[in-house]
Scaffold this active site. Structure first.
Site, PDB file in Angstrom:
ATOM      1  N   ASP A   1      -8.197   2.672   4.535  1.00 19.84           N
ATOM      2  CA  ASP A   1      -7.032   2.049   5.163  1.00 19.84           C
ATOM      3  C   ASP A   1      -5.803   2.856   4.770  1.00 19.84           C
ATOM      4  O   ASP A   1      -5.913   4.040   4.472  1.00 19.84           O
ATOM      5  CB  ASP A   1      -6.922   0.578   4.739  1.00 19.84           C
TER       6      ASP A   1
ATOM      7  N   HIS B   1      -5.775   5.714   6.772  1.00 19.73           N
ATOM      8  CA  HIS B   1      -4.900   5.395   7.903  1.00 19.73           C
ATOM      9  C   HIS B   1      -3.497   5.951   7.718  1.00 19.73           C
ATOM     10  O   HIS B   1      -2.593   5.576   8.458  1.00 19.73           O
ATOM     11  CB  HIS B   1      -4.845   3.881   8.122  1.00 19.73           C
TER      12      HIS B   1
END
Length: 470
Positions: A278, A301
């Site tokens: 993430d 991410h």
């Protein structure tokens, strides 16, 4: 006769000397007894405890030994920790913490020694403490192995919590292992159900390390891996310094943000490597004065401000800098993401000297952030303004445009500034055009690819309005 008389006089003198010594000892004993009773009587008149404990250098006559050792070093093994990776060492860690926390020494070191693996349950380490605390992790620390091993009465939302601590360092050369695999495999997690779906059922997963309402914090030198959810979370904190840490989790591990900050100000995150599933760093509402420097991020991410404004909430973020960093093989590079319906503002953000390596969305503002396809359109939005992108170069994944500014219909983005932006396709020769929607700003230099969609000036809808008031 004279000789005998002389001996009588000597004997008499010796007896007088003995009497003097005896009376002197009695007087001293009487004086001490009187002092002790006087102290006891004075204490009995106090109905509430004093504001601070008496100094350990001047204890009362019958005071017990102070609750700390003279060296200020507290090895968790001396409190009963086993360190075999199986035994429950929670009580030993808590006892070591409580003892060190009561110490009046300026620095108190809780040692987690190398060569041992300590298993501890979900625990809150509470302050404030009398002196500074150093939690030195040179060995390994781990939680129970997965949700089935987690005690039913313990929170499944957090593992190690540090609450109301002022002046603490978490450091060492050891490993904090979150043992996240069994949590990631829960049916409720993304992509675990059939055809990439999720299934109903319990989904709570613990944050590995959470600092809550604490200040003057340092995290340095550690390796932390495989957290069930966020690796670090700072809530309601101030004066945070993160230095030279190494965070790792698989690229597809869900919600394993490296460092998340919320309602936290004066944050320094330097010289670290973050690789997870993430955001490497995520910056939530109420965060101010954040400086991120020399971070290697990816896979994951990227580095994100947001998401902000969920459930029509107000979000305020200001004075954020991300600089001198590398972002590689990530879904996003530097991102600002907000939900429709929110309010507040994001302002004073600078992204500079960042190298992108095969990043899908190197530069992105998304004011239509939504985790499903069923989010309703709303008119209000978090106001995004005064964002600077300078010296951002590298390559992008050609599945998406290298620059993506999707701003609110009613609350456009303003004062976006770009200079020395050069982004080329990682493969092939196809150069995608940047995407803009209601994005206003200026180009200080030409960009690659050319950014022709940016609008000039200030839109009338935001002139004189207090839409982004924080």
């Amino acid at each position: 006769m004279l000789k005998m008389k002389h001996s009588h006089i000597s004997l008499l003198a010796f007896c007088v000397l003995l009497l003097v010594i005896f009376l002197s000892a009695q007087a001293r004993h009487h004086c001490h007894s009187k002092h002790w009773h006087s102290h006891s009587h004075k204490s009995s008149e106090i109905s509430v405890p004093p504001a601070s404990a008496p100094s350990p250098s001047t204890p009362p006559y019958d005071a017990p030994s102070p609750p700390f050792n003279a060296s200020g070093l507290f090895d968790v093994r001396t409190f009963g920790a086993v360190g075999d990776g199986i035994s429950d060492d929670t009580k030993a860690f808590k006892m070591a913490w409580d003892t060190a926390c009561q110490s009046h020494l300026a620095v108190n070191v809780i040692l987690v020694p190398s060569g041992f693996s300590f298993m501890i349950q979900s625990t809150i380490f509470t302050g404030p403490c009398q002196g500074g605390i150093v939690l030195k992790v040179d060995g390994s620390v781990m939680p129970p192995d997965g949700p089935e091993s987690w005690p039913k009465n313990n929170s499944k939302r957090q593992w190690l919590v540090f609450y109301r601590i002022d002046g603490m360092s978490l450091e060492g050369v050891g490993v904090i292992d979150g043992r996240g695999q069994k949590w990631w495999d829960l049916p409720c997690k993304p992509h675990k159900g059939p055809h990439g779906s999720t299934l109903p059922g319990p989904c709570d997963s613990p944050i590995a390390i959470r600092f809550f309402m604490s200040s003057n914090l340092t995290v340095q030198g550690l390796r932390i891996k495989d957290s069930p959810q966020f690796h670090f979370r700072f809530d309601g904190c101030k004066h945070v310094h993160v230095e030279s840490i190494y965070i790792t989790a698989p690229a597809l591990s869900p919600n394993t943000d490296g460092i998340h900050i919320e309602n936290t100000n004066d944050v320094r995150i330097y010289n670290s490597v973050i690789s997870n599933g993430d955001d490497c760093v995520s910056i939530g509402s109420g965060s101010y004065d954040v400086d991120i420097k020399n971070i290697t991020c990816g896979p994951g991410h990227g580095i994100s401000i947001g998401s902000l404004g969920n459930h029509n909430s107000k979000a305020c973020v200001q004075n954020i800098t991300v600089r001198d960093s590398v972002i590689k093989v990530t879904a996003n590079g530097v991102r600002i993401k907000t939900w429709q319906g929110g309010s507040g503002s994001v302002s004073g953000v600078t992204f500079s000297n960042i190298h992108m390596d095969r990043v899908r969305n190197p530069i992105i503002i998304d004011q239509f952030y939504c985790l499903t396809k069923e989010c309703a359109n709303q008119t209000s939005a978090v106001f995004v303004s005064n964002i600077v992108y300078t010296n951002i170069k590298g390559t992008y994944d050609t599945r998406s445009p290298p620059m993506h500014f999707a701003c609110s219909d009613s609350v456009p983005c303003t004062n976006l500034t770009l200079s020395d932006v050069e982004l080329l396709p990682a493969q092939g020769d196809m150069v995608l055009d940047p995407y803009c929607w209601n994005a206003y700003g200026n180009l200080q230099t030409l960009t690659i690819p050319p950014m022709s969609c940016l609008l000039e000036g200030i839109p009338q809808s935001v002139q004189g309005n207090e839409i982004g008031h924080c």
